[in-house]
Design a protein around this motif. Structure first.
Motif, short mmCIF file in Angstrom:
data_model
loop_
_atom_site.label_atom_id
_atom_site.label_comp_id
_atom_site.label_asym_id
_atom_site.label_seq_id
_atom_site.Cartn_x
_atom_site.Cartn_y
_atom_site.Cartn_z
N VAL B 226 -7.33 14.70 -2.94
CA VAL B 226 -8.24 14.41 -1.89
C VAL B 226 -7.71 13.27 -1.20
CG1 VAL B 226 -10.46 13.70 -1.61
CG2 VAL B 226 -10.13 15.32 -3.04
N LEU B 227 -7.27 12.47 -1.85
CA LEU B 227 -6.63 11.09 -1.15
C LEU B 227 -5.62 11.24 -0.26
CD1 LEU B 227 -6.87 7.83 -1.10
CD2 LEU B 227 -5.14 8.02 -2.83
N PHE B 228 -4.57 12.05 -0.61
CA PHE B 228 -3.31 12.16 0.12
C PHE B 228 -3.70 13.37 1.44
CE2 PHE B 228 -1.25 10.08 -3.17
CZ PHE B 228 -0.67 8.95 -2.46
N ASP B 229 -4.58 14.27 1.14
CA ASP B 229 -4.58 15.53 2.08
C ASP B 229 -5.87 15.40 3.01
OD1 ASP B 229 -2.56 16.51 0.98
OD2 ASP B 229 -3.43 18.00 -0.37
N HIS B 230 -6.87 14.46 2.43
CA HIS B 230 -7.89 14.47 3.39
C HIS B 230 -8.28 13.04 3.87
CE1 HIS B 230 -9.02 18.86 2.31
NE2 HIS B 230 -8.63 18.42 1.63
N VAL B 231 -8.18 12.23 2.79
CA VAL B 231 -8.65 10.79 3.04
C VAL B 231 -7.40 9.99 4.16
CG1 VAL B 231 -9.26 8.50 2.37
CG2 VAL B 231 -9.95 10.63 1.19
N LEU B 232 -6.33 10.21 3.71
CA LEU B 232 -5.42 9.12 4.24
C LEU B 232 -4.95 9.69 5.88
CD1 LEU B 232 -3.00 7.90 1.52
CD2 LEU B 232 -4.95 6.67 2.54
N PRO B 233 -4.98 11.04 5.78
CA PRO B 233 -4.50 11.56 7.30
C PRO B 233 -5.58 11.20 8.34
CG PRO B 233 -4.26 13.30 5.77
CD PRO B 233 -4.90 12.26 5.12
N ASN B 234 -6.81 10.82 7.93
CA ASN B 234 -8.04 10.59 8.60
C ASN B 234 -8.06 9.04 8.98
OD1 ASN B 234 -9.40 13.18 9.90
ND2 ASN B 234 -9.30 13.47 7.46
N ALA B 235 -7.77 8.40 7.74
CA ALA B 235 -7.66 6.80 7.92
C ALA B 235 -6.46 6.34 8.92
CB ALA B 235 -7.71 6.31 6.40
N TRP B 236 -5.58 7.07 9.18
CA TRP B 236 -4.34 6.49 9.70
C TRP B 236 -4.70 6.25 11.05
CZ3 TRP B 236 -1.30 4.69 6.75
CH2 TRP B 236 -0.29 5.47 5.57
N ILE B 237 -5.48 6.92 11.69
CA ILE B 237 -5.86 6.44 13.13
C ILE B 237 -6.41 5.06 13.37
CG2 ILE B 237 -7.21 7.06 15.04
CD1 ILE B 237 -6.86 10.08 14.07
N PRO B 238 -7.36 4.74 12.63
CA PRO B 238 -7.62 2.99 12.48
C PRO B 238 -6.81 2.25 12.35
CG PRO B 238 -9.09 4.35 11.20
CD PRO B 238 -8.45 5.40 11.82
N ILE B 239 -5.84 2.78 11.38
CA ILE B 239 -4.76 1.76 10.75
C ILE B 239 -3.89 1.58 11.83
CG2 ILE B 239 -2.80 1.54 9.10
CD1 ILE B 239 -4.83 3.05 7.08
N VAL B 240 -3.30 2.56 12.74
CA VAL B 240 -2.38 2.54 13.66
C VAL B 240 -2.83 1.72 14.85
CG1 VAL B 240 -1.16 3.61 15.34
CG2 VAL B 240 -1.22 4.79 13.26
N THR B 241 -4.14 1.58 15.00
CA THR B 241 -4.73 0.75 16.07
C THR B 241 -4.55 -0.58 15.64
OG1 THR B 241 -6.40 2.53 16.13
CG2 THR B 241 -6.91 0.52 17.50
N VAL B 242 -5.01 -0.80 14.44
CA VAL B 242 -5.16 -2.11 14.01
C VAL B 242 -3.63 -2.82 13.92
CG1 VAL B 242 -5.19 -1.94 11.50
CG2 VAL B 242 -6.01 -4.00 12.38
N VAL B 243 -2.81 -1.96 13.54
CA VAL B 243 -1.52 -2.61 13.32
C VAL B 243 -0.86 -2.92 14.89
CG1 VAL B 243 1.00 -1.85 12.96
CG2 VAL B 243 -0.78 -1.23 11.14
N GLY B 244 -1.17 -1.92 16.00
CA GLY B 244 -0.96 -2.26 17.42
C GLY B 244 -1.57 -3.61 17.82
N LEU B 245 -2.62 -3.74 17.69
CA LEU B 245 -3.52 -4.91 17.71
C LEU B 245 -2.93 -6.32 17.13
CD1 LEU B 245 -7.41 -4.18 17.71
CD2 LEU B 245 -5.90 -4.49 19.81
N GLN B 246 -2.07 -5.90 15.97
CA GLN B 246 -1.73 -7.32 15.16
C GLN B 246 -0.42 -7.59 15.66
OE1 GLN B 246 -2.47 -9.41 12.43
NE2 GLN B 246 -4.21 -8.64 13.69
N LEU B 247 0.22 -6.67 16.19
CA LEU B 247 1.57 -7.07 16.67
C LEU B 247 1.51 -8.18 17.96
CD1 LEU B 247 3.26 -3.77 16.96
CD2 LEU B 247 4.02 -5.75 15.87
N GLY B 248 0.55 -8.02 18.63
CA GLY B 248 0.21 -9.23 19.63
C GLY B 248 0.07 -10.65 18.81
N PHE B 249 -0.72 -10.51 17.88
CA PHE B 249 -1.12 -11.78 16.94
C PHE B 249 0.29 -12.13 16.43
CE2 PHE B 249 -2.90 -13.61 13.08
CZ PHE B 249 -3.79 -14.63 13.77
#
Lengths: 302, 314
Positions: B226-249
């Motif tokens: 469940v974690l690898f097939d269902h949860v993480l693929p959907n959690a990646w999107i906000p994670i990518v956003t925050v990593v992007g925002l973090q880069l400026g910081f």
């Protein structure tokens, strides 16, 4: 994002009870209460600093230079024998002042931009938000350094620089919330009875977008204090002989091995202040943002 | 997707144009005369005349801007007020050092933030979650430059494990380079790592509470599946956003931390230029940092659109 539209029709009673719910939720959050307590203490210390400080900030005592913490000098002394504790608490005034004024500038510029952009939409929206994007595309501290390099290192200029740097965040957050309200029934109703745009924005839209702005204010105060510390550290903020936490840190670097307390205590002061604003901001977000709140509540279920 | 890419690149070009106006305007915000200010006590009428003419400061502003922009587009950012060296060369020389530090800091942030965030969310309410959350709360509030100073105090001056500051080229001495990189990368990376941790934790928590996760569990899938097939693929999107925002910081943090560790990057170059009132070098540094930031954001946005098709049609 919050969705305050549902609550707005109920009127004053709902408004008051919402305030109470918010306060209760914040007060249930131990970390937020801890932050609030630190902040109240900090503000009291800053206000009473000249009375509390055992020494004046520029009381030179070369015979006692670079002394470690003791009962006479709680935080030790610096290279001129000045009392680090007195300087740290006096410097809290300038840090809080820069924080409040610069976030005030960011609020004063960013919220109106966000309200106008979100309410009118179309070309005005595109132009204003593209301008904000441009400001956003230079890392905050770099933009602040550049502004200060041009205006000259000075505390007022530092407030302006930090204020400008954080304007886009408020504009974006306000705009985002306004967009969800623009076509709300109560806004259309106000429009249909002939209320002016100014009145609609001021009396109907603004009160409903205030929650995310409050949350962002607390978090931005943390960033503003960090930014002021960084700028003072680089010699671009408060000018000597006035003490500032960042500046004391950079002065302490030269005496690192003999007197580490010169760098430790001002750093701890910055950390405590930033921590308090962050903790309070998180608590406010949990209270005002239902989506986040549901995440917190879900902890018990998963 | 092509339409989205083209639109996004157009937006970036527009932002870059705006940045160029700000950077150009910088020199004209200087109260009085930037060349006179830069020369300070070393004022010499002949040098002054030459500099003014060399930078075209005697021409109308609009013409100055377009001629500056034209040269900048060809890679010519003028010469240093102080040393007379071409600004582009000065900045490019320092670019690799800044990029390595930023890359190393990002690696630290991701290695710390992502796995801990996932584990904390999966075991939410556990002792590990409690400790990691408390540490991250501290992490987001610590000034990175102070953290840098404390690391020097602890790891260099007290324990003597790592050099307190400086830089060695990896081509000359790879181990030495790595040893110099550790502390500044930790100073910047751990702060960003704390922020990333908090977002990953809440993104995964949110995904864990979705109906499709309950459904998958009800079907009898293992927690791991469940974690690898269902949860993480959907959690990646906000994670990518925050990593992007973090880069400026993170880039901002790199600028300040470079100064503490005498790391020869663009941040330190800009800082020294401020002290020297060397406005052309400052312009060049800010322009490069902003460009890096915009390019990184572009890449993040494209990645985001690739991960989440909804974004493309927004």
């Amino acid at each position: 994002m919050t969705e305050p539209a549902a609550e707005t029709t109920v009127g004053v009673v709902a408004h008051r009870s919402r305030l109470r719910t918010t306060a209760e939720t914040v007060l249930r959050n131990r970390l937020a209460v801890f932050g609030l307590v630190i902040l109240v203490l900090l503000v009291l210390v800053a206000l009473a600093a000249p009375l509390i400080a055992p020494y004046t900030i520029n009381e030179v005592d070369v015979a006692n230079r670079l002394q470690g913490p003791s009962s006479q000098h709680w935080f030790g002394t610096d290279e001129l024998g000045r009392d680090v504790f007195s300087r740290v608490i006096i410097a809290s005034r300038v840090s809080l002042q820069v924080g409040f004024v610069s976030v005030g500038i960011a609020l004063g510029l960013g919220v109106p931009v966000g309200l106008i952009a979100g309410y009118y939409g179309g070309r005005i929206d595109s132009i204003l938000m593209r301008l904000m994007d441009i400001l956003f595309s230079i890392p905050a501290i770099v933009l602040a350094i550049a502004i200060l390099a041009a205006l000259g290192p000075d505390i007022v200029n530092a407030m302006i620089a930090i204020g400008v740097v954080y304007t886009p965040i408020f504009a974006r957050i306000t705009r985002g919330s306004v967009l969800t309200l623009r076509d709300a029934v109560f806004v259309q109703a106000a429009r249909s009875i002939g209320a002016s745009d100014l009145r609609i924005i001021g009396n109907h839209v603004f009160p409903n977008v205030i929650a995310p702005i409050i949350v962002q204010t607390s978090l931005s105060l943390a960033f503003a204090i960090l930014a002021e510390a960084a700028l003072s550290f680089l010699g671009l903020g408060v000018q000597p002989p006035n003490p500032a936490w960042g500046r004391m840190l950079s002065e302490g670097r030269a005496f690192f091995q003999q007197a580490p307390w010169m760098a430790i205590f001002p750093g701890l002061a910055i950390f405590a202040t930033v921590f308090a604003f962050n903790a309070l901001g998180d608590g406010l977000r949990d209270a005002l943002d239902p989506q986040q709140r549901s995440i917190i509540e879900s902890r018990g279920r998963s | 997707m092509t339409g989205f890419v083209v639109r996004r690149i157009g937006q970036m070009a527009l932002a870059l144009l705006g940045v160029s106006v700000i950077v150009f305007a910088l020199i004209h915000f200087v109260p009085g005369d930037p060349v006179r200010t830069a020369l300070g006590t070393r004022f010499d009428p002949d040098v002054y005349e030459a500099l003014v003419r060399r930078h075209g400061l005697d021409r109308p502003l609009v013409i100055q801007y377009f001629s500056w922009l034209g040269s900048a587009l060809q890679g010519d950012l003028g010469v240093s007020f102080r040393s007379g060296q071409p600004v582009t060369g000065l900045v490019l020389e320092r670019l690799p050092a800044t990029l390595t530090l930023a890359g190393a800091a990002l690696a630290v942030a991701l290695v710390v933030g992502v796995p801990l965030g996932v584990v904390s969310a999966v075991r939410s309410g556990s002792k590990l979650d409690y400790i990691a959350s408390a540490v991250s709360q501290v992490g987001v509030s610590v000034p990175d430059f102070w953290a840098g100073i404390m690391y020097i105090l602890l790891f260099s001056l007290t324990l003597g494990w790592l050099p307190p500051s400086g830089y060695v080229s990896p081509l000359v001495d790879f181990t030495g380079w790595l040893r110099h990189l550790v502390l500044p990368a930790l100073a910047v990376g751990l702060v960003s790592g704390s922020i990333i941790f908090r977002f990953v934790r809440s993104a995964v928590l949110e995904a864990l509470n979705q109906d499709y996760v309950r459904m998958a569990r009800a079907k009898g899938l293992s927690r791991r599946a469940v974690l690898f097939d269902h949860v993480l693929p959907n959690a990646w999107i906000p994670i990518v956003t925050v990593v992007g925002l973090q880069l400026g910081f993170l880039l901002g943090g790199v600028v300040v931390v470079e100064i503490i560790f005498a790391w020869p990057g663009i941040g330190r170059l800009a800082y020294l230029a401020v002290g020297d009132r060397d406005f052309t070098v400052l312009q060049g540094s800010v322009l490069y940092i902003a460009t890096m930031f915009l390019v990184i954001n572009l890449v993040v946005d494209l990645l985001y659109a690739w991960l989440d098709p909804r974004v493309r049609y927004d």
